[in-house]
Design a protein around this motif. Sequence first.
Motif, short mmCIF file in Angstrom:
data_model
loop_
_atom_site.label_atom_id
_atom_site.label_comp_id
_atom_site.label_asym_id
_atom_site.label_seq_id
_atom_site.Cartn_x
_atom_site.Cartn_y
_atom_site.Cartn_z
N PRO A 48 0.83 -1.21 0.00
CA PRO A 48 0.00 0.00 0.00
C PRO A 48 0.86 1.26 0.00
O PRO A 48 1.88 1.32 0.69
N VAL A 49 0.47 2.23 -0.81
CA VAL A 49 1.16 3.51 -0.87
C VAL A 49 0.11 4.61 -0.78
O VAL A 49 -0.81 4.66 -1.60
N GLN A 50 0.26 5.47 0.22
CA GLN A 50 -0.67 6.57 0.37
C GLN A 50 -0.08 7.83 -0.25
O GLN A 50 1.14 8.01 -0.29
N TYR A 51 -0.97 8.68 -0.76
CA TYR A 51 -0.55 9.95 -1.36
C TYR A 51 -1.65 10.98 -1.10
O TYR A 51 -2.76 10.63 -0.70
N ASP A 52 -1.31 12.25 -1.32
CA ASP A 52 -2.28 13.32 -1.13
C ASP A 52 -3.19 13.39 -2.35
O ASP A 52 -2.76 13.76 -3.45
N GLU B 90 2.05 10.22 -10.65
CA GLU B 90 3.16 11.12 -10.33
C GLU B 90 3.41 11.13 -8.81
O GLU B 90 4.56 11.04 -8.37
N ALA B 91 2.34 11.20 -8.03
CA ALA B 91 2.48 11.25 -6.57
C ALA B 91 3.10 9.96 -6.01
O ALA B 91 3.88 10.01 -5.06
N VAL B 92 2.77 8.82 -6.62
CA VAL B 92 3.27 7.53 -6.15
C VAL B 92 4.65 7.23 -6.74
O VAL B 92 5.39 6.41 -6.22
N GLY B 93 4.99 7.90 -7.84
CA GLY B 93 6.30 7.71 -8.46
C GLY B 93 6.38 6.54 -9.43
O GLY B 93 7.42 5.89 -9.52
N ILE B 94 5.27 6.28 -10.14
CA ILE B 94 5.30 5.23 -11.16
C ILE B 94 4.87 5.82 -12.50
O ILE B 94 4.23 6.88 -12.54
N ALA B 95 5.22 5.14 -13.57
CA ALA B 95 4.86 5.60 -14.92
C ALA B 95 3.33 5.60 -15.06
O ALA B 95 2.65 4.72 -14.53
N PRO B 96 2.78 6.57 -15.80
CA PRO B 96 1.33 6.66 -15.97
C PRO B 96 0.68 5.40 -16.53
O PRO B 96 -0.45 5.08 -16.16
N ASP B 97 1.39 4.67 -17.38
CA ASP B 97 0.79 3.44 -17.92
C ASP B 97 0.84 2.28 -16.93
O ASP B 97 0.18 1.26 -17.13
N HIS B 98 1.59 2.44 -15.83
CA HIS B 98 1.65 1.42 -14.78
C HIS B 98 0.63 1.67 -13.67
O HIS B 98 0.46 0.84 -12.79
N LEU B 99 -0.02 2.84 -13.71
CA LEU B 99 -1.08 3.16 -12.74
C LEU B 99 -2.39 2.82 -13.45
O LEU B 99 -2.75 3.44 -14.44
N LEU B 100 -3.07 1.80 -12.97
CA LEU B 100 -4.30 1.35 -13.63
C LEU B 100 -5.52 1.97 -12.97
O LEU B 100 -5.67 1.90 -11.75
N LYS B 101 -6.37 2.58 -13.77
CA LYS B 101 -7.59 3.17 -13.24
C LYS B 101 -8.73 2.16 -13.36
O LYS B 101 -8.77 1.35 -14.28
N THR B 102 -9.63 2.22 -12.40
CA THR B 102 -10.78 1.33 -12.34
C THR B 102 -11.99 2.13 -12.78
O THR B 102 -12.32 3.15 -12.17
N LEU B 103 -12.63 1.69 -13.84
CA LEU B 103 -13.80 2.39 -14.38
C LEU B 103 -15.01 1.48 -14.36
O LEU B 103 -14.93 0.31 -14.75
N MET B 104 -16.11 2.02 -13.91
CA MET B 104 -17.37 1.27 -13.88
C MET B 104 -18.18 1.66 -15.11
O MET B 104 -18.38 2.85 -15.37
N LEU B 105 -18.63 0.64 -15.83
CA LEU B 105 -19.38 0.83 -17.06
C LEU B 105 -20.74 0.19 -16.95
O LEU B 105 -20.99 -0.65 -16.07
N GLU B 106 -21.58 0.55 -17.89
CA GLU B 106 -22.83 -0.17 -18.11
C GLU B 106 -22.76 -0.73 -19.52
O GLU B 106 -22.55 0.02 -20.48
#
Length: 159
Positions: free
Chosen positions: A20-24, A38-54
């Motif tokens: 776990p890594v916390q950030y502001d 950027e806050a966690v210090g990883i490449a943008p393509d390595h940060l996966l976003k979770t999206l809810m769809l219908e």
Amino acid sequence: MSVGTPATQFLRKADIAFEPVQYDYHPGQERVALQAAEAVGIAPDHLLKTLMLEVDGHPACVVVPGDRTVSMKRAAAAFGGKSASMMPSDKAERITGYRTGGISPFGQKRKVPVIFESTAMAFTQVGINGGKRGLILLLSPEAARAALDARALPLCAEN
């Protein structure tokens, strides 16, 4: 760090290693995933976003790189549907039990089908939201996919 959310509880129960890594968290930013990376210090393509769809009116979840855009046509096809759209925030919060900006694919209140963007499986480690704003979990994308019994398919629009 002892951070307890339904997401971390889910991963611990599944015996999946994560850090776990916390950030502001700064709400209202246009590209929250990129700010988190950027806050966690990883490449943008390595940060996966979770999206809810219908998809054809049914809830579904996609997990994609933070610097990419989901193709709704690809997402609909991946779930075996004809059309897909972003789920309204209030509905996503009710289904997942998480607040927008803190939605995790792990430990959601209601189990929905999950698909990961296939390109994310090439990485050794990714960051995925940990179930609250300002919490990223670093873990293996393959372990994350397996824990959710999810598939990995092309979901994003061509760059």
